[in-house]
Design a protein around this motif. Sequence first.
Motif, mmCIF file in Angstrom:
data_model
loop_
_atom_site.group_PDB
_atom_site.id
_atom_site.type_symbol
_atom_site.label_atom_id
_atom_site.label_comp_id
_atom_site.label_asym_id
_atom_site.label_seq_id
_atom_site.Cartn_x
_atom_site.Cartn_y
_atom_site.Cartn_z
ATOM 1 N N HIS A 43 -140.840 -86.888 -30.918
ATOM 2 C CA HIS A 43 -139.445 -86.756 -30.501
ATOM 3 C C HIS A 43 -138.604 -86.144 -31.623
ATOM 4 O O HIS A 43 -137.811 -85.234 -31.391
ATOM 5 N N GLY A 44 -138.794 -86.604 -32.854
ATOM 6 C CA GLY A 44 -138.056 -86.058 -33.984
ATOM 7 C C GLY A 44 -138.364 -84.588 -34.215
ATOM 8 O O GLY A 44 -137.465 -83.780 -34.485
ATOM 9 N N MET A 45 -139.646 -84.226 -34.115
ATOM 10 C CA MET A 45 -140.035 -82.825 -34.304
ATOM 11 C C MET A 45 -139.443 -81.947 -33.205
ATOM 12 O O MET A 45 -139.050 -80.801 -33.454
ATOM 13 N N THR A 46 -139.377 -82.484 -31.997
ATOM 14 C CA THR A 46 -138.781 -81.744 -30.883
ATOM 15 C C THR A 46 -137.293 -81.516 -31.127
ATOM 16 O O THR A 46 -136.785 -80.402 -30.950
ATOM 17 N N ASP A 47 -136.595 -82.559 -31.547
ATOM 18 C CA ASP A 47 -135.168 -82.410 -31.860
ATOM 19 C C ASP A 47 -134.950 -81.373 -32.959
ATOM 20 O O ASP A 47 -134.045 -80.526 -32.863
ATOM 21 N N ASP A 48 -135.776 -81.413 -34.005
ATOM 22 C CA ASP A 48 -135.661 -80.434 -35.096
ATOM 23 C C ASP A 48 -135.880 -79.014 -34.577
ATOM 24 O O ASP A 48 -135.146 -78.090 -34.936
ATOM 25 N N LEU A 49 -136.893 -78.843 -33.745
ATOM 26 C CA LEU A 49 -137.176 -77.520 -33.192
ATOM 27 C C LEU A 49 -135.998 -77.015 -32.369
ATOM 28 O O LEU A 49 -135.565 -75.870 -32.520
ATOM 29 N N HIS A 50 -135.455 -77.869 -31.512
ATOM 30 C CA HIS A 50 -134.332 -77.450 -30.668
ATOM 31 C C HIS A 50 -133.131 -77.045 -31.522
ATOM 32 O O HIS A 50 -132.474 -76.031 -31.243
ATOM 33 N N ARG A 51 -132.844 -77.819 -32.585
ATOM 34 C CA ARG A 51 -131.736 -77.458 -33.478
ATOM 35 C C ARG A 51 -131.980 -76.115 -34.144
ATOM 36 O O ARG A 51 -131.077 -75.280 -34.244
ATOM 37 N N GLN A 52 -133.205 -75.875 -34.596
ATOM 38 C CA GLN A 52 -133.497 -74.621 -35.282
ATOM 39 C C GLN A 52 -133.465 -73.430 -34.325
ATOM 40 O O GLN A 52 -133.035 -72.337 -34.700
ATOM 41 N N VAL A 53 -133.886 -73.635 -33.095
ATOM 42 C CA VAL A 53 -133.797 -72.557 -32.103
ATOM 43 C C VAL A 53 -132.326 -72.249 -31.817
ATOM 44 O O VAL A 53 -131.931 -71.080 -31.758
ATOM 45 N N LEU A 54 -131.508 -73.283 -31.668
ATOM 46 C CA LEU A 54 -130.078 -73.048 -31.447
ATOM 47 C C LEU A 54 -129.451 -72.317 -32.627
ATOM 48 O O LEU A 54 -128.622 -71.419 -32.442
ATOM 49 N N ALA A 55 -129.837 -72.670 -33.844
ATOM 50 C CA ALA A 55 -129.310 -71.987 -35.026
ATOM 51 C C ALA A 55 -129.735 -70.525 -35.037
ATOM 52 O O ALA A 55 -128.941 -69.635 -35.378
ATOM 53 N N THR A 56 -130.963 -70.251 -34.638
ATOM 54 C CA THR A 56 -131.453 -68.878 -34.575
ATOM 55 C C THR A 56 -130.664 -68.079 -33.540
ATOM 56 O O THR A 56 -130.257 -66.946 -33.787
ATOM 57 N N ILE A 57 -130.423 -68.683 -32.389
ATOM 58 C CA ILE A 57 -129.651 -68.015 -31.339
ATOM 59 C C ILE A 57 -128.220 -67.795 -31.804
ATOM 60 O O ILE A 57 -127.652 -66.714 -31.621
ATOM 61 N N ALA A 58 -127.619 -68.798 -32.450
ATOM 62 C CA ALA A 58 -126.245 -68.668 -32.953
ATOM 63 C C ALA A 58 -126.135 -67.583 -34.012
ATOM 64 O O ALA A 58 -125.090 -66.939 -34.148
ATOM 65 N N ALA A 59 -127.223 -67.354 -34.745
ATOM 66 C CA ALA A 59 -127.226 -66.325 -35.782
ATOM 67 C C ALA A 59 -127.410 -64.928 -35.194
ATOM 68 O O ALA A 59 -127.385 -63.947 -35.929
ATOM 69 N N GLY A 60 -127.588 -64.841 -33.881
ATOM 70 C CA GLY A 60 -127.635 -63.534 -33.228
ATOM 71 C C GLY A 60 -129.014 -63.022 -32.876
ATOM 72 O O GLY A 60 -129.212 -61.809 -32.763
ATOM 73 N N ALA A 61 -129.975 -63.891 -32.676
ATOM 74 C CA ALA A 61 -131.321 -63.450 -32.315
ATOM 75 C C ALA A 61 -131.276 -62.580 -31.065
ATOM 76 O O ALA A 61 -130.717 -62.997 -30.046
ATOM 77 N N PRO A 62 -131.862 -61.388 -31.122
ATOM 78 C CA PRO A 62 -131.813 -60.505 -29.952
ATOM 79 C C PRO A 62 -132.678 -60.979 -28.787
ATOM 80 O O PRO A 62 -132.448 -60.587 -27.649
ATOM 81 N N ASP A 63 -133.648 -61.826 -29.068
ATOM 82 C CA ASP A 63 -134.541 -62.325 -28.029
ATOM 83 C C ASP A 63 -134.230 -63.774 -27.662
ATOM 84 O O ASP A 63 -135.116 -64.568 -27.382
ATOM 85 N N ALA A 64 -132.946 -64.109 -27.643
ATOM 86 C CA ALA A 64 -132.495 -65.480 -27.403
ATOM 87 C C ALA A 64 -133.082 -66.094 -26.119
ATOM 88 O O ALA A 64 -133.542 -67.244 -26.164
ATOM 89 N N PRO A 65 -133.098 -65.390 -24.978
ATOM 90 C CA PRO A 65 -133.659 -66.022 -23.773
ATOM 91 C C PRO A 65 -135.130 -66.404 -23.938
ATOM 92 O O PRO A 65 -135.551 -67.474 -23.495
ATOM 93 N N LEU A 66 -135.906 -65.559 -24.598
ATOM 94 C CA LEU A 66 -137.317 -65.856 -24.836
ATOM 95 C C LEU A 66 -137.463 -67.070 -25.745
ATOM 96 O O LEU A 66 -138.276 -67.966 -25.486
ATOM 97 N N LEU A 67 -136.669 -67.128 -26.809
ATOM 98 C CA LEU A 67 -136.741 -68.256 -27.738
ATOM 99 C C LEU A 67 -136.353 -69.562 -27.054
ATOM 100 O O LEU A 67 -137.005 -70.597 -27.246
#
Length: 84
Positions: A43-67
């Motif tokens: 559960h903790g690893m999942t929460d960490d992953l979700h936060r990091q994916v959101l940070a990547t998307i917020a930083a402007g990842a061009p492939d946001a839907p795929l991520l």
Amino acid sequence: MSEIEPYAGSVDQTQQSPMLTAEDIARRLAEIHAVRDDDEAAHGMTDDLHRQVLATIAAGAPDAPLLAAAALRTETLDFARWCA
């Protein structure tokens, strides 16, 4: 504030680069799958992953839907999810 503003804060880069790739997410899914018998760790690893994916998307990842779709694969992993 009447509208949500774009994220202007800094992203903590001390643990891992915030710009994840789909391959990074696939690797992290495998790591979570490997510890699925430890509900708290998974559960903790999942929460960490979700936060990091959101940070990547917020930083402007061009492939946001795929991520985002890749990160949502955590929902297919079988472990107990509970909150205190």
